[in-house]
Motif scaffolding. Structure first.
Motif, PDB file in Angstrom:
ATOM      1  N   THR A  45      -9.273  -2.290  -7.122  1.00 33.17           N
ATOM      2  CA  THR A  45      -9.040  -1.688  -8.428  1.00 33.17           C
ATOM      3  C   THR A  45     -10.335  -1.094  -8.976  1.00 33.17           C
ATOM      4  N   LEU A  46     -10.247   0.133  -9.470  1.00 30.54           N
ATOM      5  CA  LEU A  46     -11.358   0.704 -10.234  1.00 30.54           C
ATOM      6  C   LEU A  46     -11.318   0.143 -11.652  1.00 30.54           C
ATOM      7  N   ASN A  47     -10.171   0.300 -12.316  1.00 34.33           N
ATOM      8  CA  ASN A  47      -9.966  -0.260 -13.656  1.00 34.33           C
ATOM      9  C   ASN A  47      -8.521  -0.019 -14.041  1.00 34.33           C
ATOM     10  N   ALA A  48      -8.102  -0.618 -15.150  1.00 31.92           N
ATOM     11  CA  ALA A  48      -6.742  -0.439 -15.647  1.00 31.92           C
ATOM     12  C   ALA A  48      -6.763  -0.528 -17.169  1.00 31.92           C
ATOM     13  N   TYR A  49      -5.710   0.063 -17.799  1.00 29.12           N
ATOM     14  CA  TYR A  49      -5.616   0.008 -19.255  1.00 29.12           C
ATOM     15  C   TYR A  49      -4.174   0.244 -19.677  1.00 29.12           C
ATOM     16  N   ASP A  50      -3.872  -0.144 -20.912  1.00 30.83           N
ATOM     17  CA  ASP A  50      -2.546   0.081 -21.508  1.00 30.83           C
ATOM     18  C   ASP A  50      -2.512   1.461 -22.153  1.00 30.83           C
ATOM     19  N   GLU A  51      -1.369   2.140 -22.008  1.00 27.88           N
ATOM     20  CA  GLU A  51      -1.170   3.443 -22.630  1.00 27.88           C
ATOM     21  C   GLU A  51       0.266   3.490 -23.139  1.00 27.88           C
ATOM     22  N   GLY A  52       0.461   3.201 -24.418  1.00 30.54           N
ATOM     23  CA  GLY A  52       1.810   3.126 -24.977  1.00 30.54           C
ATOM     24  C   GLY A  52       2.594   2.020 -24.297  1.00 30.54           C
ATOM     25  N   THR A  53       3.759   2.379 -23.724  1.00 30.04           N
ATOM     26  CA  THR A  53       4.587   1.400 -23.022  1.00 30.04           C
ATOM     27  C   THR A  53       4.326   1.425 -21.518  1.00 30.04           C
ATOM     28  N   SER A  54       3.194   1.970 -21.110  1.00 32.63           N
ATOM     29  CA  SER A  54       2.845   2.037 -19.688  1.00 32.63           C
ATOM     30  C   SER A  54       1.529   1.319 -19.420  1.00 32.63           C
ATOM     31  N   VAL A  55       1.342   0.958 -18.158  1.00 35.40           N
ATOM     32  CA  VAL A  55       0.091   0.403 -17.670  1.00 35.40           C
ATOM     33  C   VAL A  55      -0.452   1.366 -16.620  1.00 35.40           C
ATOM     34  N   VAL A  56      -1.702   1.788 -16.787  1.00 33.59           N
ATOM     35  CA  VAL A  56      -2.328   2.764 -15.889  1.00 33.59           C
ATOM     36  C   VAL A  56      -3.376   2.044 -15.046  1.00 33.59           C
ATOM     37  N   ILE A  57      -3.278   2.195 -13.714  1.00 34.71           N
ATOM     38  CA  ILE A  57      -4.220   1.546 -12.795  1.00 34.71           C
ATOM     39  C   ILE A  57      -4.807   2.588 -11.865  1.00 34.71           C
ATOM     40  N   ASP A  58      -6.134   2.662 -11.800  1.00 34.10           N
ATOM     41  CA  ASP A  58      -6.823   3.484 -10.811  1.00 34.10           C
ATOM     42  C   ASP A  58      -7.311   2.565  -9.696  1.00 34.10           C
ATOM     43  N   LEU A  59      -7.024   2.935  -8.449  1.00 38.23           N
ATOM     44  CA  LEU A  59      -7.239   2.022  -7.335  1.00 38.23           C
ATOM     45  C   LEU A  59      -7.413   2.786  -6.030  1.00 38.23           C
ATOM     46  N   THR A  60      -7.926   2.095  -5.015  1.00 37.30           N
ATOM     47  CA  THR A  60      -8.012   2.688  -3.685  1.00 37.30           C
ATOM     48  C   THR A  60      -6.938   2.089  -2.791  1.00 37.30           C
ATOM     49  N   THR A  61      -6.376   2.934  -1.923  1.00 36.93           N
ATOM     50  CA  THR A  61      -5.308   2.510  -1.026  1.00 36.93           C
ATOM     51  C   THR A  61      -5.558   3.049   0.377  1.00 36.93           C
ATOM     52  N   TYR A  62      -4.876   2.420   1.354  1.00 37.34           N
ATOM     53  CA  TYR A  62      -4.829   2.899   2.728  1.00 37.34           C
ATOM     54  C   TYR A  62      -3.364   3.074   3.118  1.00 37.34           C
ATOM     55  N   PRO A  63      -3.059   4.047   3.984  1.00 37.52           N
ATOM     56  CA  PRO A  63      -1.669   4.230   4.392  1.00 37.52           C
ATOM     57  C   PRO A  63      -1.161   3.067   5.232  1.00 37.52           C
ATOM     58  N   ALA A  64       0.135   2.844   5.183  1.00 38.82           N
ATOM     59  CA  ALA A  64       0.766   1.794   5.972  1.00 38.82           C
ATOM     60  C   ALA A  64       0.962   2.275   7.417  1.00 38.82           C
ATOM     61  N   PRO A  65       0.896   1.350   8.384  1.00 42.95           N
ATOM     62  CA  PRO A  65       0.548  -0.065   8.232  1.00 42.95           C
ATOM     63  C   PRO A  65      -0.965  -0.279   8.265  1.00 42.95           C
ATOM     64  N   PHE A  66      -1.408  -1.414   7.751  1.00 47.03           N
ATOM     65  CA  PHE A  66      -2.819  -1.771   7.743  1.00 47.03           C
ATOM     66  C   PHE A  66      -2.954  -3.114   8.452  1.00 47.03           C
ATOM     67  N   ASP A  67      -3.811  -3.167   9.447  1.00 50.85           N
ATOM     68  CA  ASP A  67      -3.985  -4.362  10.262  1.00 50.85           C
ATOM     69  C   ASP A  67      -5.264  -5.080   9.835  1.00 50.85           C
ATOM     70  N   VAL A  68      -5.104  -6.148   9.085  1.00 50.60           N
ATOM     71  CA  VAL A  68      -6.272  -6.884   8.587  1.00 50.60           C
ATOM     72  C   VAL A  68      -7.030  -7.542   9.730  1.00 50.60           C
ATOM     73  N   ALA A  69      -6.300  -8.103  10.698  1.00 52.34           N
ATOM     74  CA  ALA A  69      -6.948  -8.829  11.783  1.00 52.34           C
ATOM     75  C   ALA A  69      -7.612  -7.904  12.780  1.00 52.34           C
ATOM     76  N   GLY A  70      -7.099  -6.681  12.937  1.00 51.70           N
ATOM     77  CA  GLY A  70      -7.623  -5.779  13.947  1.00 51.70           C
ATOM     78  C   GLY A  70      -7.014  -6.088  15.304  1.00 51.70           C
ATOM     79  N   THR A  71      -7.163  -5.164  16.228  1.00 51.21           N
ATOM     80  CA  THR A  71      -6.613  -5.332  17.560  1.00 51.21           C
ATOM     81  C   THR A  71      -7.718  -5.135  18.584  1.00 51.21           C
ATOM     82  N   CYS A  72      -8.095  -6.209  19.261  1.00 52.29           N
ATOM     83  CA  CYS A  72      -9.125  -6.161  20.307  1.00 52.29           C
ATOM     84  C   CYS A  72     -10.469  -5.677  19.756  1.00 52.29           C
ATOM     85  N   THR A  73     -10.721  -5.873  18.493  1.00 55.65           N
ATOM     86  CA  THR A  73     -12.026  -5.548  17.923  1.00 55.65           C
ATOM     87  C   THR A  73     -12.388  -6.639  16.929  1.00 55.65           C
TER      88      THR A  73
END
Length: 497
Positions: free
Chosen positions: A303-331
């Motif tokens: 997360t970069l940061n988040a804040y309330d805006e009226g009846t919404s919650v706004v979140i700025d964040l970094t993402t990776y496309p699916a799928p994401f392998d946390v364990a890694g494969t042979c590395t």
């Protein structure tokens, strides 16, 4: 869960080869010293190049500086990250399980007084270094390797999913574990959110045997004052979260605990679970029921940061496309099919819908904000791009754009939808950029951006100091360190009291 499996999952050291002394080289051998462009063997990318662990603790005084250190920068710039100690077999290594090492530069009155790097002295690190460990060994002990933060006059090294924080002194020596004055029960987190207005420290803690995650609130007195349990299934990994003035936001993504992998001795028994739906949960900050909103599968990173805006919650964040392998494969580390990007997610609480918008699709990680605005509306954000990180994370079928292979720091103007890029030389791998406001600053970006950056000409690191309002200009100062700072995770500016 057997004791052996529990230690494999939560302590990490049981998955690493035993060693009793430091070696003079890394398991990656001579490849660790060669530039990425010259290497052909990428079998263990997290032990090579910019990731190669350092093998000794250094102390240096009166550091040379190109430019001038602003006299008002009085404090310590600290950075934590995995730095594996005594590894005998790279097949028994995972980047995220390397022993934590904190690097620090002490600035005062326009001078760079010292540089230090120190391993966090958990029981296993003490044993490997031939040192005694004071007192009984705590459950799930681990040399916290993910973050280092200030809290009420203390310096805390943090880790998620089990281990207690470790307290460090002002010279980065390990004081011992810290449990918030006896009030922390169970796991903590690597990514706290400190609300400077309320004086509260917030955390989301997870643990592989829990059927829930926990929202913890540390009050201004330094005690865990409230714990709220949020039911979840499949024991998902929740590396980070978001906080606003009114809400706590949790990200339940398809990286979940795999008990069978744990029993088989997997170093990191968390897998991409296609049967686990991705969703965002929004809970009143004071506690209560969580509202869940479905989203398309994605790996949420930070997360970069988040804040309330009226009846919404706004979140700025970094993402990776699916799928994401946390364990890694042979590395020795995680794998992605694409590079990280900066997004904005808007949770419409009235309509029950989450909208996603890409803010910047250039490869980048470790987003940060002016810490005084955590949970409040922000305009600016800062992030880093390191070519070696983009390369190391990509799976064999990943297809990065050419521009992935560059090193830079970003300043995002989220009101205008623009970004300034401070470009770095080839091979100058940049770590996370931390913003430090000027004293009595009125404007949000009136201050400095500090980052550890590899200097390929010297084969060592510089602490780069930029004027945030002249982000693309020449650095105000380059503090030249006596050694490398491997690419790692997160850090903080610890101002003098």
């Amino acid at each position: 869960m057997t004791e052996h499996t529990r230690r494999t999952v939560l302590r990490g050291a049981a998955g690493l080869a035993a060693a009793t002394a430091l070696t003079g080289t890394t398991a990656a051998g001579p490849a660790a010293a060669r530039p990425a462009a010259e290497r052909t063997d990428r079998q263990y990318p997290f032990l090579e190049g910019a990731f190669a662990p350092v093998t000794e603790e250094l102390t240096a005084f009166d550091l040379p500086v190109t430019g001038r250190v602003p006299r008002e920068l009085n404090g310590r710039c600290l950075r934590n990250g995995p730095n594996v100690l005594g590894l005998e077999d790279p097949r028994l290594h995972h980047w995220m399980l390397g022993e934590g090492m904190v690097h620090g530069v002490r600035l005062r009155d326009g001078r760079a007084e010292w540089y230090r790097n120190r391993w966090v002295r958990s029981s296993q690190v003490a044993a490997k270094l031939g040192e005694s460990y004071p007192g009984p060994v705590p459950p799930d002990d681990f040399p916290c390797n993910t973050h280092v933060i200030p809290h009420r006059g203390r310096i805390l090294a943090l880790q998620e999913s089990g281990p207690l924080p470790y307290e460090l002194d002002g010279e980065l020596n390990t004081v011992g574990t810290y449990d918030f004055r006896g009030t922390l029960e169970g796991a903590f987190t690597a990514h706290t959110k400190y609300d400077a207005h309320a004086g509260e420290l917030h955390a989301i803690a997870y643990y592989p045997t829990w059927d829930h995650v926990r929202h913890l609130v540390v009050d201004p007195g330094g005690r865990v004052a409230r714990t709220t349990r949020i039911p979840v299934r499949d024991a998902p990994m929740m590396h980070d979260f978001a906080l606003t003035e009114k809400h706590v936001v949790v990200f339940d993504t398809p990286v979940t605990f795999d008990a069978a992998a744990a029993e088989a001795g997997a170093l990191v028994p968390y897998v991409w679970n296609r049967e686990h739906p991705a969703r965002v949960g929004v809970m009143p900050r004071s506690g209560g029921a969580v509202r869940w909103f479905d989203v398309d599968p994605v790996y949420y990173s930070h997360t970069l940061n988040a804040y309330d805006e009226g009846t919404s919650v706004v979140i700025d964040l970094t993402t990776y496309p699916a799928p994401f392998d946390v364990a890694g494969t042979c590395t020795d580390g995680p794998h992605a099919v694409g590079t990280g990007k900066l997004e904005r997610w808007t949770v419409d609480l009235r309509r029950g819908h989450v909208s996603r918008r890409t803010l910047d699709d250039r490869p980048q990680e470790f987003p940060r904000v002016n810490e005084e605005l955590v949970s409040r509306r922000h305009r600016y954000g800062y992030s880093a791009a390191a070519a070696e990180m983009s390369v190391a994370y990509l799976a064999g079928d990943g297809s990065p754009p050419d521009r992935a292979f560059s090193d830079a720091l970003f300043k995002h103007d989220l009101a205008r939808g623009t970004a300034q890029v401070h470009r770095l030389p080839r091979g100058a791998a940049a770590g996370e950029a931390v913003f430090v406001p000027r004293e009595h600053a009125v404007q949000e970006d009136d201050g400095y951006t500090l980052a550890y950056v590899h200097n390929p000409d010297r084969g060592a690191a510089d602490l780069l100091i930029l004027a945030a309002q002249d982000f693309t200009g020449e650095p105000l100062a380059r503090v030249h360190l006596p050694g490398r700072v491997p690419l790692g995770f997160h850090g903080s500016w610890i101002p003098d009291a």
